[in-house]
Design an enzyme around this catalytic site. Structure first.
Site, short mmCIF file in Angstrom:
data_model
loop_
_atom_site.label_atom_id
_atom_site.label_comp_id
_atom_site.label_asym_id
_atom_site.label_seq_id
_atom_site.Cartn_x
_atom_site.Cartn_y
_atom_site.Cartn_z
N ASP A 1 1.40 48.39 44.87
CA ASP A 1 0.94 48.67 46.23
C ASP A 1 -0.20 47.74 46.60
O ASP A 1 -0.87 47.18 45.74
CB ASP A 1 0.56 50.15 46.45
N ASP B 1 3.54 50.23 52.11
CA ASP B 1 3.30 49.10 51.22
C ASP B 1 3.60 49.42 49.76
O ASP B 1 3.67 48.51 48.94
CB ASP B 1 1.83 48.66 51.33
N GLU B 2 3.76 50.68 49.44
CA GLU B 2 3.83 51.10 48.05
C GLU B 2 5.27 51.38 47.65
O GLU B 2 6.02 51.95 48.42
CB GLU B 2 2.98 52.37 47.90
#
Lengths: 375, 368
Positions: free
Chosen positions: A33, A128-129
């Protein structure tokens, strides 16, 4: 409206995978992330904000909460989900900017494309992860460590922000490892290192063990996963209910969960375990606005998807829990209060955890629309 | 001490009449119990969930001492069900325990003090009172109960509106997508009053009504309704809320009107429903002079088509519905023939019984 014991985790329900494929003996999982994603995007686009305490979140005058903050802000003890007002008390010169989801989503799409260049087995957890299963991938001579490095380099070059990664044989360890050398770092846990690594791992680092549970474990003399191993499965089940079974495995570094590619998010929710139990209904209702604000923030981050019902969850002092849900597609604070009241009436005892959430509408629901009788 | 001796059914029948409302899990443990009270020759049974209270009595005169006790409704019911039906059951009470014996079986049960059992306070005088036959009330409820909402956030829809006015009693239910209305004349001059009966009360009452000419008395109290029939009394709280004005949603200018055989239509829909989308249950009705087509498709692109001949000469129409909303009304109406009236594809349809203003069903279409 029965309690559903299968619904212990209110967070992201996932579709069950009916065809549980045979698990390869040694998998290579990357958890990756970006470092303070929203704040990083803001600092990238406004370089003047670099180096000063910066948070992305709601306004302090309207019960806003912090979504993300940069590392400068974290030094003041500020963290996500904290109320903006409290954050400003901790650091009066904190700059709070409103989130700009469109820009974050644009970056997110490009990040996910980079992930996609290394494997098709991606389980996104947020913008984003993600977990990436790179078992058997040909890139970087098959080295997951090098693949993680390559992905992070590309995010730096192509997006202009940094990311951290953990590489391990399962999701649990990969997730723990990605936090290890944050920001802008990575950590590998090789199969022969698992035993020693987990034995020394403080229980507070285990996903699912929050502040309150960690405190409780401390009182029981459990500080590390090594300590946790001294407890039998039966004892853990007795102490922690169904979570005990998972704890028993995690304490041994075991986690068989697959990187699930087809995960469909069915609900969005937030919850909070309180350091001191909320004694009565009035205290629960008082805690509600802050939870709802966090839920609004999280829904906004998910693009305000249409939903078909709302849920309240209460875990009582005796660890029994109940969820109350109702059909409805309007976000009305009064409705949540009503559900909380119904839930509280089932226990009539102090409450240790509250959760609120919405059940997302099925996508196809927009295709066939039942028209209402009353407008 | 022996307190009662009776044939199994003399206890099981009245017990079953009250235990339907007992919640399996409740914060107040005594609410999972049934209160059994013997006074003279009569044995009474009472259960409550604090919203509804049902009492009934055994119709047989039973010998034994007077007593009052409470014990687990579910366990007592399971035990009585499991022993042979002509068996003689004896109840003995000692030291707060209840012993039930039948033949060579023996069960020792916990009891809780009858004084602790919460009873619904009865609210004074009635605003309106009337009676009709159980069969008639059962018929009226059957025509509307399926359209009540289930767990809707608009809590006042999770029930049935009962209106009285003059010699008219009306029942109305809606889940916001469709609305069912039934009415009947009674021998009374009733004030204009309305209450919302909770869903659970309606379903329980419906279950307990017999197909008989025996009367049921209904009293509307301040915030309660009382139903008395035979030896049974149901007292229920009413839902505090404003029910939507049903008159507003009855379409008056639907001009595409025809008659249809209920069973023929029902069977055609049931066949088509096999290939209806499992989630959205959509069905398309295509109207043209002389015929109506029924079309269903599912997510695998499979299709079902039915065509019915109808005496219709108006304009064409294509309209979608949730097929369950159509099946519901066709299943629950006793009439042989129905009149259907449509407007356009985005306006509600009206189902009535020809030459009968006592029933109406209004259903909104679905965009498919």
């Amino acid at each position: 409206m029965e309690d559903d014991p299968g619904r212990r985790r209110l967070h992201f329900h996932r579709s069950p995978n009916p065809l549980c494929t045979q698990m390869p003996a040694d998998r290579k999982i990357i958890h990756i992330d970006c470092d303070c994603f929203y704040a990083s995007i803001e600092m990238r686009d406004t370089p003047a904000w670099r180096g000063i305490p910066l948070a992305v979140g709601g306004r302090p005058d309207s019960r806003g909460v912090i979504a993300t903050c940069n590392y400068e802000a974290r030094q003041f003890g500020i963290h996500s989900a904290m109320s903006s007002r409290r954050a400003l008390t901790l650091c009066p010169r904190l700059l709070i900017v409103p989130p700009d989801m469109a820009r974050y989503r644009e970056a997110s799409n490009r990040i996910m494309q980079i992930y996609g260049d290394y494997t098709s087995r991606i389980e996104p957890l947020s913008l984003d992860e993600a977990y990436l299963d790179v078992t058997g991938q040909p890139h970087c001579r098959g080295s997951a460590t090098l693949m993680a490095k390559a992905i992070r380099d590309r995010i730096r070059q192509e997006i202009g922000i940094t990311a951290s990664a953990g590489i391990a044989p399962n999701k649990f360890l990969a997730k723990v490892a990605s936090d290890w050398n944050k920001p802008d770092g990575q950590k590998v846990i090789l199969p022969h290192e698992i035993d020693a690594f987990v034995a020394a791992l403080p229980v507070g680092k285990v996903p699912g063990i929050g502040k309150v549970t960690a405190e409780r474990m401390k009182r029981m003399g459990i500080l590390t996963c090594g300590d946790l191993r001294q407890w039998s499965l039966a004892e853990l089940l007795h102490q922690f209910g169904r979570f005990g079974e998972r704890l028993h495995r995690l304490a041994r570094g075991e986690d068989e969960r697959e990187v699930s590619v087809d995960r469909v998010r069915k609900s969005v929710s937030v919850e909070e375990t309180y350091a001191t139990d909320l004694p009565d209904l009035a205290a629960c209702l008082q805690a509600l606005p802050e939870l709802l604000e966090r839920l609004r923030e999280r829904l906004g981050r998910a693009g305000n998807p249409p939903f078909r019902g709302i849920v309240c969850k209460l875990k009582f002092a005796d660890f029994t829990q109940t969820t109350v849900e109702q059909i409805g597609s309007a976000f009305d604070d009064a409705h949540f209060a009503q559900l909380m009241q119904m839930g509280f009436a089932r226990g009539e005892q102090p409450v240790r955890l509250l959760g609120v959430g919405v059940k997302l509408a099925e996508e196809e629901a927009t295709i066939a629309a039942q028209l209402p009788l009353f407008d | 001490m022996l307190i009662l001796q009776a044939e199994r059914d003399a206890l099981l029948k009245p017990l079953l009449a009250v235990t339907g409302i007992v919640e399996r899990r409740h914060t107040l443990p005594i609410l999972s119990n049934v209160l059994i009270e013997k006074k003279g020759a009569e044995v009474g049974f009472l259960a409550t969930d604090l919203e509804i209270q049902i009492t009934t009595a055994s119709t047989d005169a039973l010998p034994g001492e007077d007593f009052r006790l409470t014990t687990s409704a579910k366990k007592l019911q399971d035990i009585l069900r499991a022993i042979p039906d002509k068996a003689t059951v004896t109840l003995e009470q000692q030291d707060g325990r209840l012993t039930l014996k039948a033949g060579k079986s023996r069960f020792n049960l916990q009891t809780l003090p009858a004084e602790d059992f919460p009873l619904l306070p009865v609210n004074g005088t009635s605003d309106a009172a009337f009676s009709l036959s159980q069969r008639e009330l059962k018929r009226l409820i059957a025509q509307v109960q399926y359209a009540m909402a289930v767990q809707d956030i608009r809590y006042y829809l999770n029930g049935l509106l009962m209106q009285t006015e003059g010699n008219q009693v009306r029942l109305i239910s809606t889940d916001g997508h469709r609305l069912a209305f039934s009415s009947a004349e009674v021998e009374a001059n009733l004030p204009k009053a309305e209450v919302i009966l909770p869903r659970k009360t309606v379903l329980e009452l419906y279950k307990l009504l017999a197909d008989s000419d025996d009367p049921i008395n209904i009293e509307v109290l301040a915030n309660q309704v009382r139903f008395s029939f035979g030896t049974t009394v149901i007292i229920s709280k009413v839902v505090d809320g404003k029910f939507p004005d049903y008159n507003r949603v009855i379409p008056l200018d639907n001009d595409k009107i025809f008659l249809i055989e209920r069973v023929t239509f029902l069977h055609a829909l049931q066949r088509a429903a096999i290939l209806a989308n499992e989630k959205f249950r959509g069905v398309r009705l295509v109207l043209k002079p002389g015929a109506m087509s029924i079309l269903c498709t599912n997510s695998e692109q499979e299709e079902a088509e039915e065509e019915l001949e109808i005496g219709y000469s108006g304009g064409g129409l294509e309209i979608g519905f949730n097929i369950n909303y159509l099946l519901d009304v066709l299943t629950n109406l006793p009439a042989d023939t129905l009149q259907l009236a449509f407007g356009d594809g985005s306006r509600s349809a009206l189902f009535t019984i020809p030459d009968n203003s006592d029933f109406k069903y209004i259903v909104m279409p679905m965009r498919i």
